[in-house]
Every structure is written in structure tokens, then in C-alpha cells.
Write an enzyme that holds these catalytic residues in place. Structure first.
Site, PDB file in Angstrom:
ATOM      1  N   ASN A   1       0.884   1.796  -0.631  1.00 16.56           N
ATOM      2  CA  ASN A   1       1.526   0.590  -0.109  1.00 16.56           C
ATOM      3  C   ASN A   1       2.024  -0.199  -1.313  1.00 16.56           C
ATOM      4  O   ASN A   1       1.227  -0.817  -2.017  1.00 16.56           O
ATOM      5  CB  ASN A   1       0.514  -0.224   0.704  1.00 16.56           C
TER       6      ASN A   1
ATOM      7  N   LYS B   1       3.749  -2.783  -1.382  1.00 17.97           N
ATOM      8  CA  LYS B   1       3.844  -4.231  -1.123  1.00 17.97           C
ATOM      9  C   LYS B   1       5.205  -4.751  -1.627  1.00 17.97           C
ATOM     10  O   LYS B   1       6.184  -4.019  -1.569  1.00 17.97           O
ATOM     11  CB  LYS B   1       2.649  -4.962  -1.736  1.00 17.97           C
TER      12      LYS B   1
ATOM     13  N   HIS C   1      -1.392  -5.192   8.379  1.00 17.18           N
ATOM     14  CA  HIS C   1      -2.033  -5.390   7.066  1.00 17.18           C
ATOM     15  C   HIS C   1      -2.590  -6.815   7.004  1.00 17.18           C
ATOM     16  O   HIS C   1      -1.986  -7.748   7.541  1.00 17.18           O
ATOM     17  CB  HIS C   1      -1.013  -5.150   5.952  1.00 17.18           C
TER      18      HIS C   1
ATOM     19  N   GLU D   1      -2.528  -8.924   4.776  1.00 15.84           N
ATOM     20  CA  GLU D   1      -1.600  -9.901   4.200  1.00 15.84           C
ATOM     21  C   GLU D   1      -0.629 -10.401   5.255  1.00 15.84           C
ATOM     22  O   GLU D   1      -0.186 -11.549   5.217  1.00 15.84           O
ATOM     23  CB  GLU D   1      -0.876  -9.278   2.994  1.00 15.84           C
TER      24      GLU D   1
ATOM     25  N   GLU E   1      -9.500  -1.789   5.592  1.00 18.90           N
ATOM     26  CA  GLU E   1      -9.263  -2.473   4.329  1.00 18.90           C
ATOM     27  C   GLU E   1     -10.038  -3.794   4.328  1.00 18.90           C
ATOM     28  O   GLU E   1      -9.548  -4.803   4.843  1.00 18.90           O
ATOM     29  CB  GLU E   1      -7.769  -2.767   4.149  1.00 18.90           C
TER      30      GLU E   1
ATOM     31  N   GLY F   1      -6.931  -5.960  -3.900  1.00 19.31           N
ATOM     32  CA  GLY F   1      -6.349  -6.576  -5.093  1.00 19.31           C
ATOM     33  C   GLY F   1      -7.350  -7.306  -5.959  1.00 19.31           C
ATOM     34  O   GLY F   1      -6.977  -8.049  -6.866  1.00 19.31           O
TER      35      GLY F   1
ATOM     36  N   SER G   1      -8.736  -1.789  -3.601  1.00 15.26           N
ATOM     37  CA  SER G   1      -9.071  -1.462  -4.991  1.00 15.26           C
ATOM     38  C   SER G   1      -9.475  -0.004  -5.171  1.00 15.26           C
ATOM     39  O   SER G   1     -10.297   0.318  -6.033  1.00 15.26           O
ATOM     40  CB  SER G   1     -10.156  -2.406  -5.529  1.00 15.26           C
TER      41      SER G   1
HETATM   42  P1  13P Z   1      -5.152  -2.675  -3.693  1.00 14.25           P
HETATM   43  O1  13P Z   1      -5.313  -1.177  -3.821  1.00 14.25           O
HETATM   44  O2  13P Z   1      -4.226  -3.255  -4.692  1.00 14.25           O
HETATM   45  O3  13P Z   1      -6.496  -3.363  -3.635  1.00 14.25           O
HETATM   46  O4  13P Z   1      -4.460  -2.928  -2.272  1.00 14.25           O
HETATM   47  C1  13P Z   1      -4.974  -2.312  -1.156  1.00 14.25           C
HETATM   48  C2  13P Z   1      -4.060  -2.562  -0.018  1.00 14.25           C
HETATM   49  O5  13P Z   1      -3.925  -3.666   0.449  1.00 14.25           O
HETATM   50  C3  13P Z   1      -3.295  -1.415   0.494  1.00 14.25           C
HETATM   51  O6  13P Z   1      -2.677  -1.706   1.697  1.00 14.25           O
END
Ligand code: 13P
Length: 251
Positions: A10, A12, A97, A99, A167, A173, A213
């Protein structure tokens, strides 16, 4: 039942055309000269979809969107429909997601509607769920994830067309990964919830990815857990070496 591991990136809101297509081309050339035992998917931002699709063509790497609208078309300024993604050549889309749940106030009902649009358009859908740190600290981890499965899973979900991504919000992150045991506990609870909702065969066949992560160092331990069927990777998916190492960590 054996489930084929899915390693999904992803991206982002990262990369401009030059670095995005270079990253995709790098991965495609590794795929063509090496071999992986898993399915590979990259989900770049909308602006890069076409360039990435062209760059990975013929490599076996699939491309997906990071979100879609629930409607097929209409007066939704700034949105993109699942049918548009399919039309472009995408194979999949991520919905729900954390976010988007946080930044765009997406509820389980909204996520479910988007997931159903994805299936109607012929895409595979990756439905994201996961608890916050407050919810974990309050002992509500399993309850929150079960509720999100019940509320977000699209009608018509099968082991082939739907993937769950667990997740934990506190791990995204942050560099703070769930331990393999912590993740496995939640994955097993999600699968048991799926069993009640979809039946034994679909629940046993449906892939449940871990995200938060995941990196080149911890991927092998996470992916060796019984109910962890792949990864949804953010930061480490932006570096070809790291993403490739994760893909090669598949058991
Ligand atoms: P990170 O791997 O940067 O923690 O992000 C995970 C994520 O949100 C994947 O959708």
C-alpha cells in the site's frame, strides 16, 4: 486448507511518476528474473495506476487501488469508482483502511458498501479492520475486530474475491509491530468469526493479511503463523529491496 500467501504493498500518498514507475519496474524485473512463492500486488495512488500497470505488465504483479466509491458513477467530485479501476486494468482495491476510517469518517456500513461495489465491478477486495491502542488497552481487541468483520464484510464474499487485512492502528507507521503471537491471536479470532458468517470452507480458504510495520526483518516470523496469510505493507513497500525481501520470506 492451503492458502496462497499474498504480499500487497500500500503505497499510500507517496511517489511521483518517475519514482513510482521506477519502483514498479524494479519489482517487475525482479519478478521476471527470480521467483516468489506468493501472489504480489501493489496499490499505488490513483495518479500512478496507469504508469504502474504498464511497468508491471507481464510480470505477474497485480495492481490495485487504495479506495473506491460505493457508486458506479455520478455526481461524486473527486471520487473514483470500482468500475473505473477495473476498466483501467486493476485487479483489486483496498477498502476501509484505518486512515480512511479516521480521516474520512468511514463507518463499517460505508466500507461494506464500497466492498460490495468492488465485487460488483469484478475486483478482488481487501477489507481492512483493526483496533486502536485505546481499544487494545481496554481489552476490547477481539470484540472490535469481530464487530468490524460483521459490519464491513461484503455480501457475496468468497475466499476468492475477498481478503481481510488485520491492521492494528497502533502498529501502522509506528515501527511498533504486533508480535507474531499477538497477531496470530487476532487472526484466529477473525477466522472463527468468518466461520460463523460464511461457513467452514470459505473461512478456511479466505486470506487474512497482517499490516502494521511489517518489514524485511519481521516478515518471516509473522508469515509463519498459522492464520497469517500475507502482508499489507506500507513504508517497506516503497523500497524495492525491502518489499522483495518480504516476498521472499513467504514460507
Ligand atoms: P506501515 O507498513 O507503514 O506500518 O503501514 C501499514 C499499512 O497501513 C498498510 O496498509
Amino acid at each position: 486448507m492451503s492458502r496462497r500467501i499474498l504480499i500487497a504493498g500500500n503505497w499510500k500518498m507517496n511517489c511521483l511518476q518517475a519514482d513510482g514507475t521506477a519502483l514498479a519496474a524494479d519489482l517487475a524485473s525482479r519478478m521476471k528474473s527470480g521467483s516468489v512463492k506468493c501472489d504480489m500486488l501493489v496499490c499505488p495512488p490513483f495518479t500512478l495506476l496507469k504508469g504502474v500497470l504498464d511497468a508491471v505488465a507481464g510480470s505477474g504483479i497485480a495492481v490495485g487501488g487504495q479506495d473506491c466509491h460505493a457508486a458506479e458513477k455520478g455526481a461524486h467530485t473527486g471520487d473514483t469508482s470500482a468500475w473505473m479501476l477495473k476498466d483501467l486494468g486493476c485487479a483489486a482495491v483496498i477498502v476501509g483502511h484505518s486512515e480512511r476510517r479516521t480521516n474520512h469518517a468511514e463507518t463499517d456500513a460505508v466500507v461494506k458498501a464500497k466492498a460490495e461495489a468492488a465485487l460488483a465491478a469484478g475486483l478482488m477486495v481487501i477489507v481492512c479492520i483493526g483496533e486502536t491502542l485505546d481499544e487494545r488497552d481496554a481489552g476490547k481487541t477481539l470484540e472490535v475486530n469481530r464487530t468490524q468483520v460483521q459490519g464491513s464484510l461484503p455480501d457475496g464474499a468468497t475466499a476468492e474475491n475477498t481478503v481481510i487485512a488485520y491492521e492494528p492502528v497502533w502498529a501502522i507507521g509506528t515501527g511498533r509491530t504486533a508480535t507474531p503471537d499477538q497477531a496470530q491471536e487476532v487472526h484466529a479470532a477473525i477466522r472463527s468469526e468468518l466461520r460463523g458468517k460464511l461457513g467452514e470452507a470459505a473461512a478456511n480458504g479466505m486470506r487474512i493479511l497482517y499490516g502494521g510495520s511489517m518489514n524485511a526483518k519481521n516478515a518471516a516470523d509473522l508469515l509463519s503463523q498459522a492464520d497469517i496469510d500475507g502482508g499489507l505493507i506500507g513504508g517497506a513497500a516503497l523500497k524495492a529491496d525491502d518489499f522483495w525481501t518480504i516476498a521472499q520470506s513467504c514460507p
